[in-house]
Design an enzyme around this catalytic site. Structure first.
Site, PDB file in Angstrom:
ATOM      1  N   SER A   1      -1.086 -10.043   9.813  1.00 60.02           N
ATOM      2  CA  SER A   1      -2.183  -9.127   9.510  1.00 60.02           C
ATOM      3  C   SER A   1      -3.462  -9.937   9.434  1.00 60.02           C
ATOM      4  O   SER A   1      -3.435 -11.156   9.214  1.00 60.02           O
ATOM      5  CB  SER A   1      -1.935  -8.436   8.163  1.00 60.02           C
ATOM      6  OG  SER A   1      -3.080  -7.734   7.710  1.00 60.02           O
TER       7      SER A   1
ATOM      8  N   TYR B   1       0.560  -7.986  -0.720  1.00 60.03           N
ATOM      9  CA  TYR B   1       0.463  -7.903   0.738  1.00 60.03           C
ATOM     10  C   TYR B   1      -0.217  -9.138   1.308  1.00 60.03           C
ATOM     11  O   TYR B   1       0.256  -9.745   2.278  1.00 60.03           O
ATOM     12  CB  TYR B   1      -0.306  -6.640   1.126  1.00 60.03           C
ATOM     13  CG  TYR B   1      -0.286  -6.308   2.593  1.00 60.03           C
ATOM     14  CD1 TYR B   1       0.779  -5.606   3.152  1.00 60.03           C
ATOM     15  CD2 TYR B   1      -1.332  -6.691   3.431  1.00 60.03           C
ATOM     16  CE1 TYR B   1       0.796  -5.300   4.502  1.00 60.03           C
ATOM     17  CE2 TYR B   1      -1.323  -6.385   4.774  1.00 60.03           C
ATOM     18  CZ  TYR B   1      -0.256  -5.686   5.309  1.00 60.03           C
ATOM     19  OH  TYR B   1      -0.241  -5.382   6.655  1.00 60.03           O
TER      20      TYR B   1
END
Length: 257
Positions: A139, A152
């Site tokens: 990401s 995350y």
């Protein structure tokens, strides 16, 4: 860029980015193994649909990516695993002092630790076959951070670090390991959030996309699952044989800021 005869295992692939990547793998001629934690008729139907559309072999294997044994069993049940795409992931947003421990544990397990287990199980198969490609879907948050996303961000940074480590461990072999770092991607989940965001900010669709949802993405455009799939196919091609240990951003300039 033909992947004819190769088998690609894609975790978390019954929707969104994972399914988009699996479709592009199949389009390039690879046999595909779809995966998620559910075991529904529609999951198996997705695999059958890919097989028909692209004239490849396709199957769906249920496995819970929060469980190490399931992760490793997925690779074993797949049989061959020439290409491993680690995509499974979940998200939860909260300040760190209010972050539920069970959410932290689940995000670290699914978004990061699952990659350890699948790679550990897949590398012997790749070595036996004399060829292999690992593509970890990280990401933009594997390279930068946002508030309220501690688990995350930690997990995705860990994925990028693990990618580099595996690349070094396989550097003298015909195996590569890379990460793709998407920014905001237009998936069905994101699409479903647009109407509520329009209502919240009293804006039209295009305005809320550019000014709110894509505030941090300089291109002001979503990446698409097809673009991510195309990037993954490239990383699996002969043209990318000397690309290993890198994190490729598909984020409309986000990490250039």
């Amino acid at each position: 860029m033909s992947l004819q005869g190769k088998t690609a295992v894609v975790t978390g692939s019954n929707s969104g980015i994972g399914l988009g990547v699996a479709r592009e793998m199949a389009r390039a001629g690879a046999n595909v193994v779809l995966n998620s934690f559910t075991d529904r008729e529609e999951d198996h139907a997705l695999a059958a649909e890919l097989a028909r559309e692209f004239s490849v072999k396709a199957q769906y294997i249920q496995a819970d990516m929060s469980k190490g044994a399931d992760c490793r069993a997925l690779i074993e049940k797949a049989g061959a695993c020439d290409i491993l795409i680690n995509n499974a992931g979940i998200q939860y947003v909260a300040p760190i002092d209010e972050f539920p421990q069970d959410k932290w544990d689940a995000i670290i397990a699914i978004n990061m630790t699952s990659n350890f287990h699948t790679m550990a199980a897949a590398l012997p198969k790749m070595r036996a076959a004399g060829w292999g490609r690992v593509v970890n879907i990280a990401s933009a948050h594997g390279l930068t951070a946002s508030p309220y996303k501690s688990a995350y961000v930690a997990a995705k940074h860990g994925v990028v670090g693990m990618t580099k480590t595996v690349a070094l461990e396989t550097a003298e072999e015909p195996i590569t390991c890379n990460a793709i770092c998407p920014g905001y991607v237009l998936t069905p989940l994101v699409e479903a959030q647009i109407p509520d965001t329009m209502e919240k900010y009293n804006m039209g669709r295009e305005e809320v996309i550019k000014k709110v949802m894509l505030e941090r993405q300089p291109s002001r455009e979503f990446a698409t699952v097809e673009q991510l799939g195309g990037t993954a196919v490239f990383l699996c091609s002969d043209a990318a044989a000397q690309i290993t240990g890198t994190a490729i951003s598909v984020d409309g300039g986000w990490t250039a800021l």
